[in-house]
Write a protein that holds these residues in place. Structure first.
Motif, PDB file in Angstrom:
ATOM      1  N   PHE A   1      18.300  32.552  14.277  1.00  0.00           N
ATOM      2  CA  PHE A   1      18.823  32.147  15.579  1.00  0.00           C
ATOM      3  C   PHE A   1      20.347  32.272  15.563  1.00  0.00           C
ATOM      4  O   PHE A   1      20.981  32.174  14.516  1.00  0.00           O
ATOM      5  CB  PHE A   1      18.405  30.718  15.943  1.00  0.00           C
ATOM      6  N   ASP A   2      20.898  32.500  16.741  1.00  0.00           N
ATOM      7  CA  ASP A   2      22.346  32.705  16.840  1.00  0.00           C
ATOM      8  C   ASP A   2      23.074  31.376  16.930  1.00  0.00           C
ATOM      9  O   ASP A   2      22.488  30.336  17.264  1.00  0.00           O
ATOM     10  CB  ASP A   2      22.677  33.570  18.065  1.00  0.00           C
TER      11      ASP A   2
ATOM     12  N   GLU B   1      17.513  31.701  21.299  1.00  0.00           N
ATOM     13  CA  GLU B   1      16.122  31.763  20.858  1.00  0.00           C
ATOM     14  C   GLU B   1      16.032  31.647  19.334  1.00  0.00           C
ATOM     15  O   GLU B   1      16.932  32.059  18.615  1.00  0.00           O
ATOM     16  CB  GLU B   1      15.466  33.080  21.271  1.00  0.00           C
ATOM     17  N   ILE B   2      14.906  31.115  18.874  1.00  0.00           N
ATOM     18  CA  ILE B   2      14.587  31.140  17.457  1.00  0.00           C
ATOM     19  C   ILE B   2      13.589  32.272  17.257  1.00  0.00           C
ATOM     20  O   ILE B   2      12.437  32.194  17.694  1.00  0.00           O
ATOM     21  CB  ILE B   2      13.990  29.802  16.968  1.00  0.00           C
TER      22      ILE B   2
ATOM     23  N   ALA C   1      18.991  38.696  16.083  1.00  0.00           N
ATOM     24  CA  ALA C   1      19.179  37.430  16.791  1.00  0.00           C
ATOM     25  C   ALA C   1      20.425  37.413  17.674  1.00  0.00           C
ATOM     26  O   ALA C   1      20.502  36.649  18.628  1.00  0.00           O
ATOM     27  CB  ALA C   1      19.242  36.268  15.789  1.00  0.00           C
TER      28      ALA C   1
END
Length: 474
Positions: free
Chosen positions: A388-389, A369-370, A363
């Motif tokens: 996610f980040d 993004e997920i 991630a």
């Protein structure tokens, strides 16, 4: 109802239930219409629970079926399996089935062994550093404070009932001024505790999120923090003021080895209370079902961050109103797990790195993004895994930046209730990627990303051939 294709052995849970009711085996067996000998076999895990016995337990004792989804022995078993990867056990070949039997049939003995190993590990580390604290036996042999607190929450399924209900009651009692809960808490602190809340802009890059000056009764919050962060800190301060008696009682019951561990847990309890105030149990559990666990919608609805939402989803383990069992973790760029909670059978490694095939490690390369992953662990359990980040920074171009990845997941049997699985084909076995907890306890022999052999397995070096891994597992 638990999966009928899998035999359910829950002897320890049934024995604890019977003993908590002060019933003999004969009295308990009569209540659920079985023989005493049958009950004895169940409690000793010689017989699995049948459907009729499970229904009888529900009728007679209001037994929560969700408790059968993950017996505490599962967590103990994973911990024990990982500890046995220590080289000191190299000459002892312990089969996986033996570990499961020990964790199921003798959970207290197994837990005592885990505690003993923890003390041994601590003393070994201190000897390596020639730590002068070794002279103080109590201090030197005690587990590290954060590790002890993590274990406390780990074995309580990350749910503290008394604290959770107190937070929910407080949240429901708040005077509402529209949708601005920040203003509600500021007003409450002012009227109830005489506390003045100030958003500090003079030191936005100091990194201080919250600071309370008792002399002036002033609570300073960082103006550069997000709305969700400041809302959480307001609730945290309320917890410190109003839940001290309950917190101290919980700490006494926990019997931590050191004052440092007790202090860490005191802070963790205040964090728990704050999270449960912002995301009150019943309202949040209902919303999670309604929104089909859409993280961004839930964060918007409750003025929370997505990390707070993920953390809260992993705590919905209240008897009679359980949510989907989720795992939750936060890792940094070095792969260190800085937060971890699991209500699923998926457990996190305590020592060494986690599986590089897990999407949480990817991630960082996909900001914003997920990521979704259909994964399967060596025990055959399938998961929907999200990652996610997250970037945390304070104001200022040269200010330090902290980057994390948040991981959230559940068993695939719950996928229909999660919006992120809507377009995924969960019926196709080929869509599931194999992952594990740690190379040392993963038994897959064909993993191209393996770093070390699994414990208890012999390796073979073929000098005439070389694959992606320099050895073969016998």
């Amino acid at each position: 109802m638990p999966n009928s294709s899998r035999k359910i052995f829950a002897g320890a849970r049934i024995r604890i239930l019977r003993q908590s009711l002060n019933l003999t085996q004969a009295m308990f067996a009569q209540q659920i219409s079985i023989s005493t000998s049958y009950l004895n076999q169940i409690e000793n895990n010689q017989r699995a629970l049948s459907g009729s016995v499970i229904l009888a337990l529900v009728d007679a004792f209001n037994f929560d079926l969700a408790e059968l989804a993950l017996d505490g022995a599962g967590k103990v078993s994973v911990d024990l399996q990982e500890i046995l990867t220590d080289p000191i056990f190299a000459d002892n070949e312990v089969l996986t089935q033996e570990i499961k039997v020990a964790a199921t049939n003798a959970p207290n003995v197994t837990k005592a062994f885990l505690d003993l190993y923890g003390m041994f590990q601590k003393s070994r580390e201190q000897l390596g550093r020639v730590d002068n604290a070794l002279k103080d036996r109590e201090t030197s042999l005690a587990p590290l404070p954060y590790e002890e607190v993590r274990d406390y929450f780990h074995y309580n399924d990350n749910y503290i009932d008394e604290l959770d209900r107190a937070a929910e009651a407080f949240s429901l009692s708040l005077k509402r001024s529209g949708a601005d809960r920040h203003a509600d808490l500021v007003e409450y602190l002012s009227k109830t505790h005489g506390v003045h809340v100030v958003l500090r802009k003079d030191k936005p890059s100091s990194g201080t999120i919250r600071s309370f000056e008792s002399a002036t009764k002033t609570l300073y919050l960082n103006a550069a923090s997000t709305k969700a962060t400041n809302l959480f800190q307001l609730a945290y301060q309320v917890g410190l003021f109003e839940q001290s008696k309950l917190v101290e009682n919980l700490l006494d019951a926990a019997e931590f080895h050191t004052d440092a561990a007790r202090d860490v847990c005191r802070m963790t309890f205040a964090n728990y209370f704050a999270g449960a105030v912002i995301l009150p149990y019943s309202d949040f559990a209902s919303a999670a079902k309604e929104q089909r666990h859409d993280l961004e919608k839930l964060a918007f609805q409750f003025d929370a961050s997505t990390e707070q939402v993920c953390h809260r989803l992993s705590t919905l383990q209240r008897g009679g109103n359980r949510g989907i069992p989720f795992y939750f973790l936060r890792i940094d760029q070095a792969g260190n797990i800085t937060k971890r909670h699991s209500a699923t059978s998926l457990q996190f490694t305590r020592f060494g790195g986690s599986c590089p095939l897990w999407n949480v490690h990817h991630a960082f390369q996909s900001p914003g993004e997920i990521l979704r992953q259909l994964a399967i662990t060596p025990d055959g359990v399938k998961y929907l895994s999200l990652a996610f980040d997250q970037t945390k920074r304070v104001a200022g171009f040269k200010s330090p930046v902290r980057k994390y990845v948040i991981g959230l997941g559940c068993e695939i049997k719950h996928a229909a209730q999660v919006v992120y699985a809507d377009d995924l084909d969960v019926t196709n076995e080929q869509n599931f990627e194999p992952i594990g907890s740690s190379c040392r306890i993963c038994e897959r022999a064909d993993c191209f990303h393996r770093s070390v052999p699994p414990i208890g397995k012999e390796i073979k070096i073929d000098h005439s051939s070389r694959g992606s891994v320099p050895f073969k597992i016998e």
